[in-house]
Design a protein around this motif. Structure first.
Motif, PDB file in Angstrom:
ATOM      1  N   GLY A 149       1.859 -54.107 -93.944  1.00  0.00           N
ATOM      2  CA  GLY A 149       1.513 -53.338 -92.759  1.00  0.00           C
ATOM      3  C   GLY A 149       0.974 -51.946 -93.024  1.00  0.00           C
ATOM      4  O   GLY A 149       0.627 -51.225 -92.082  1.00  0.00           O
ATOM      5  N   GLN A 150       0.886 -51.557 -94.299  1.00  0.00           N
ATOM      6  CA  GLN A 150       0.409 -50.197 -94.607  1.00  0.00           C
ATOM      7  C   GLN A 150      -0.867 -50.199 -95.418  1.00  0.00           C
ATOM      8  O   GLN A 150      -1.363 -49.134 -95.803  1.00  0.00           O
ATOM      9  N   GLY A 151      -1.393 -51.336 -95.712  1.00  0.00           N
ATOM     10  CA  GLY A 151      -2.644 -51.378 -96.441  1.00  0.00           C
ATOM     11  C   GLY A 151      -2.475 -50.941 -97.885  1.00  0.00           C
ATOM     12  O   GLY A 151      -1.406 -51.058 -98.471  1.00  0.00           O
ATOM     13  N   LEU A 152      -3.562 -50.419 -98.441  1.00  0.00           N
ATOM     14  CA  LEU A 152      -3.563 -49.936 -99.813  1.00  0.00           C
ATOM     15  C   LEU A 152      -3.615 -48.410 -99.795  1.00  0.00           C
ATOM     16  O   LEU A 152      -4.531 -47.820 -99.229  1.00  0.00           O
ATOM     17  N   TYR A 187      -3.339 -48.155-106.747  1.00  0.00           N
ATOM     18  CA  TYR A 187      -2.982 -48.273-105.344  1.00  0.00           C
ATOM     19  C   TYR A 187      -1.608 -48.908-105.226  1.00  0.00           C
ATOM     20  O   TYR A 187      -1.199 -49.725-106.050  1.00  0.00           O
ATOM     21  N   LEU A 230      -1.406 -52.135-107.484  1.00  0.00           N
ATOM     22  CA  LEU A 230      -2.726 -52.645-107.838  1.00  0.00           C
ATOM     23  C   LEU A 230      -3.524 -51.595-108.594  1.00  0.00           C
ATOM     24  O   LEU A 230      -3.605 -50.444-108.182  1.00  0.00           O
ATOM     25  N   GLY A 245      -5.330 -59.656-106.413  1.00  0.00           N
ATOM     26  CA  GLY A 245      -5.912 -58.395-106.015  1.00  0.00           C
ATOM     27  C   GLY A 245      -7.052 -58.620-105.035  1.00  0.00           C
ATOM     28  O   GLY A 245      -7.639 -59.693-104.980  1.00  0.00           O
ATOM     29  N   PRO A 246      -7.382 -57.598-104.241  1.00  0.00           N
ATOM     30  CA  PRO A 246      -8.515 -57.713-103.309  1.00  0.00           C
ATOM     31  C   PRO A 246      -9.825 -57.885-104.072  1.00  0.00           C
ATOM     32  O   PRO A 246      -9.981 -57.396-105.190  1.00  0.00           O
ATOM     33  N   GLN A 273       0.609 -51.199-102.463  1.00  0.00           N
ATOM     34  CA  GLN A 273       0.459 -52.021-101.266  1.00  0.00           C
ATOM     35  C   GLN A 273       1.826 -52.370-100.698  1.00  0.00           C
ATOM     36  O   GLN A 273       2.679 -52.923-101.405  1.00  0.00           O
ATOM     37  N   PHE A 284      -9.377 -56.280 -95.627  1.00  0.00           N
ATOM     38  CA  PHE A 284      -9.285 -54.827 -95.554  1.00  0.00           C
ATOM     39  C   PHE A 284     -10.667 -54.231 -95.379  1.00  0.00           C
ATOM     40  O   PHE A 284     -11.590 -54.564 -96.132  1.00  0.00           O
ATOM     41  N   PHE A 296      -8.653 -47.119 -97.469  1.00  0.00           N
ATOM     42  CA  PHE A 296      -8.530 -48.459 -96.888  1.00  0.00           C
ATOM     43  C   PHE A 296      -7.892 -48.437 -95.506  1.00  0.00           C
ATOM     44  O   PHE A 296      -7.054 -47.578 -95.197  1.00  0.00           O
ATOM     45  N   GLY A 297      -8.263 -49.426 -94.698  1.00  0.00           N
ATOM     46  CA  GLY A 297      -7.548 -49.713 -93.472  1.00  0.00           C
ATOM     47  C   GLY A 297      -6.243 -50.422 -93.798  1.00  0.00           C
ATOM     48  O   GLY A 297      -5.960 -50.731 -94.963  1.00  0.00           O
ATOM     49  N   THR A 298      -5.450 -50.707 -92.783  1.00  0.00           N
ATOM     50  CA  THR A 298      -4.121 -51.272 -92.994  1.00  0.00           C
ATOM     51  C   THR A 298      -4.119 -52.786 -93.172  1.00  0.00           C
ATOM     52  O   THR A 298      -3.086 -53.367 -93.444  1.00  0.00           O
ATOM     53  N   GLY A 299      -5.258 -53.430 -93.001  1.00  0.00           N
ATOM     54  CA  GLY A 299      -5.360 -54.859 -93.276  1.00  0.00           C
ATOM     55  C   GLY A 299      -5.178 -55.742 -92.052  1.00  0.00           C
ATOM     56  O   GLY A 299      -4.476 -55.384 -91.102  1.00  0.00           O
ATOM     57  N   GLN A 318      -3.806 -56.440 -86.416  1.00  0.00           N
ATOM     58  CA  GLN A 318      -2.966 -56.559 -87.607  1.00  0.00           C
ATOM     59  C   GLN A 318      -2.932 -58.004 -88.080  1.00  0.00           C
ATOM     60  O   GLN A 318      -2.865 -58.271 -89.281  1.00  0.00           O
ATOM     61  N   PHE A 378       4.116 -53.596-104.345  1.00  0.00           N
ATOM     62  CA  PHE A 378       3.082 -54.294-105.103  1.00  0.00           C
ATOM     63  C   PHE A 378       2.069 -53.243-105.542  1.00  0.00           C
ATOM     64  O   PHE A 378       1.518 -52.530-104.716  1.00  0.00           O
TER      65      PHE A 378
END
Lengths: 113, 112
Positions: A40-43, A35, A90, B43-44, A37, B89, B102-105, B9, A88
């Motif tokens: 503002g755009q997530g993964l 992924y 992942l 990492g998540p 990152q 997320f 995934f969503g944008t967080g 957001q 970044f």
């Protein structure tokens, strides 16, 4: 102690150079993922592999390449064709069965100048 | 492209308050909905997850509410603590492909 190891943590490259990011797992997982990152755009999924010697493009595969020669390893090459490589990155793995949780590494921050 | 839309957001909550993060999806073939928590430079990590045949799942202070007809799900953090400050997320699995979208967080900050 099982987990995913990404190296290096920080990587700096000049524009026009290819760079390979390492990802190793000792969880005996079949599936592995890369992924990207960005704030503002997530993964966003770059590539994934469900089995050795096989992989599929994700949503943003252009400018990237991968290989899966061993179950434990899934290196990602960021090529010079990737227009905006600074991000970044992942790596994750899972058993690959439906809905199995992803285990993530701690990422590699790539800066290209 | 399959999407999972996440809001807000960013979120600031006082210690002891309730944090609520919402997500919506389009593809009714999604069949697993996890939430991940990410601290800076890490990492998540999986926090909690739900399948669409259940309307609510609770683990400690964390609860997922799932509304299948509205194609929405949300994370509730009760008694929010400064240590909960992180990026969250939502995600959805499946939809005809073996991958997690995934969503944008949401960047959560819990203030004292």
């Amino acid at each position: 102690d099982g987990g995913i190891t990404q190296s290096p943590k920080y990587l700096f490259r000049k524009e026009g150079q290819n760079v390979t990011l390492s990802c190793e797992q000792n969880l005996n997982h079949d599936a592995m993922y890369w992924y990207r990152q960005d704030p503002g755009q997530g993964l966003r999924l770059i590539y994934y592999s469900q089995i050795v010697n096989d992989f599929q493009k994700g949503d943003i595969a252009e400018g990237y390449s991968v290989s899966r020669e061993k179950k434990e390893s899934f290196p990602l090459t960021v090529t010079s064709a990737q227009k905006n490589p600074t991000a970044f990155y992942l790596c994750a793995s899972s058993t690959g069965t439906g809905g199995s949780p992803l285990h993530f590494g701690n990422g590699t921050r790539l800066t290209v100048t | 492209q399959q999407q999972v839309k996440q809001s807000p957001q960013s979120l600031i909550v006082q210690k002891g308050g309730i944090s609520i993060i919402n997500c919506a999806y389009e593809n009714t073939a999604f069949d697993y909905f996890p939430w991940y928590q990410q601290f800076p430079g890490k990492g998540p990590a999986l926090l909690i997850a739900i399948r669409p045949d259940v309307s609510e799942k609770k683990e400690g202070r964390f609860t997922i509410s799932f509304n299948k007809s509205a194609k929405q799900f949300s994370l509730h953090i009760m008694d929010s603590q400064p240590g909960d400050s992180a990026t969250y997320f939502c995600a959805a699995w499946g939809g005809g492909e073996n991958k997690l979208t995934f969503g944008t967080g949401t960047q959560l900050k819990v203030e004292l």
